[in-house]
Scaffold this motif. Structure first.
Motif, short mmCIF file in Angstrom:
data_model
loop_
_atom_site.label_atom_id
_atom_site.label_comp_id
_atom_site.label_asym_id
_atom_site.label_seq_id
_atom_site.Cartn_x
_atom_site.Cartn_y
_atom_site.Cartn_z
N SER A 108 0.82 -1.22 0.00
CA SER A 108 0.00 0.00 0.00
C SER A 108 0.85 1.27 0.00
CB SER A 108 -0.93 0.02 1.22
OG SER A 108 -0.21 -0.29 2.39
N GLN A 154 -12.52 -11.95 -3.43
CA GLN A 154 -11.93 -10.62 -3.56
C GLN A 154 -10.95 -10.38 -2.41
OE1 GLN A 154 -12.68 -8.58 -6.28
NE2 GLN A 154 -13.75 -10.44 -6.90
N SER A 208 -8.37 -7.87 -0.14
CA SER A 208 -8.17 -6.50 0.35
C SER A 208 -7.14 -6.52 1.46
CB SER A 208 -9.48 -5.89 0.84
OG SER A 208 -10.01 -6.65 1.92
N GLN A 209 -6.47 -5.39 1.66
CA GLN A 209 -5.48 -5.31 2.74
C GLN A 209 -6.20 -5.10 4.07
OE1 GLN A 209 -1.79 -3.11 2.08
NE2 GLN A 209 -1.86 -2.37 4.18
#
Length: 315
Positions: A140, A195, A197-198
């Motif tokens: 990120s 899906q 996601s962090q």
């Protein structure tokens, strides 16, 4: 079994990384050189040196056979795809620590090679015996050498980045502060309905330049062990004082626990015989509440066997 690649070549480094789950074996060949991309492409060229590849083998009735030949979806010269691998049932994550895209987060632009050895993780899922790429993961905050260590447990993935430079401490701190070069970080991703996601950005409780937090990671359910092989505290044992850096590169390990979706550091681990340059934390493993930490340059009792190495079991 004696297992080789389906396209064995000189200096491919087949076996650089390995992971096993039930009857499925994953093997990384970090220097494999084909131009192929994706699943089961053309293996028979050597025109992309160091792009890397991963081979999946399965066992049926006691016999092993190759199930898949996997390349990155943006395979490129020198990416080192396969430097790290991990498997959990029908999911595989593969690290490519020298991949060059400057994208951030999940499923960004793979074709932007404006970065230098930023690194990436590729997640593959198996359905009816067929593998396909499910996600392309980046840090990120654009850390370098992302994915030198990876660990999957169920639908949670931990990724280490020893080249991360933030001076943040603990969980979800300021990622934009770059005043602690190569202090290292770990990124936790989760999967929901396919899906990714962090979920968390983890730093040591005593972040310092050059500690290489994230040298190793091992995830087991809601328990995560992280090694920092160049941490320099002279502390001994569990949760000792972290701030006396008089044992350079002695190394440390940190244990994080997830409760209610929130991660927190629970333990700060040092060996019982802390010494400079032992690199405790170069490898870690977790199983059933037991943590094992490797110290590759530990010198034995009374320092009489230089660099012999040791492993420490902590319950």
């Amino acid at each position: 079994a004696y297992v080789k690649a389906s396209n064995t070549g000189s200096v491919d480094s087949f076996g650089f990384s390995v992971a096993l789950s039930d009857n499925t074996l994953v093997v990384g060949a970090v220097n494999e050189a084909s131009l192929a991309r994706g699943i089961d492409g053309d293996q028979n060229n050597d025109d992309s040196l160091g792009s890397g590849a991963v081979y999946v083998f399965t066992r049926e009735a006691g016999v092993w056979a190759q199930q898949a030949y996997i390349k990155a979806s943006n395979s490129d010269l020198g990416d080192n795809f396969g430097v790290s691998v991990t498997i959990s049932e029908d999911l595989i994550a593969v690290g490519a620590s020298s991949e060059g895209s400057a994208s951030l987060g999940v499923d960004g632009n793979q074709d932007d090679n404006s970065g230098t050895k930023y690194g990436a993780v590729y997640v593959f899922a198996r359905s009816d015996g067929q593998w396909s790429q499910e996600a392309y993961l980046k840090s990120s905050n654009g850390c370098r050498t992302f994915a030198e260590s990876v660990s999957l447990s169920n639908e949670t993935l931990a990724v280490g980045c020893v080249g991360e430079d933030s001076a943040a401490i603990g969980v979800d701190g300021d990622q934009s502060d770059t005043s602690a070069q190569s202090s290292g970080a770990v990124y936790v991703f989760t999967r929901n309905d396919g899906q990714w996601s962090q979920e968390a950005y983890l730093k040591a409780s005593n972040t310092d330049s050059g500690d290489l937090f994230g040298s190793s990671v091992c995830l087991s359910g809601d328990l995560l062990a992280v090694g920092a092989e160049r941490e320099s505290s002279i502390a001994v044992g569990v949760n000792g004082p972290e701030d006396n850096n008089s044992a350079p590169n002695s190394g440390a390990a940190y244990v994080f626990v997830r409760k209610g979706g929130i991660w927190s550091q629970e333990l700060y681990l040092k060996p019982t015989n802390t010494d400079a340059s032992d690199e405790f934390g170069g490898s870690v493993a977790v199983s059933n509440g037991t943590v094992v930490v490797g110290a590759v340059f530990e010198d034995g009792v009374n320092s009489e066997s230089l660099g012999s190495g040791a492993a420490y079991l902590l319950r």
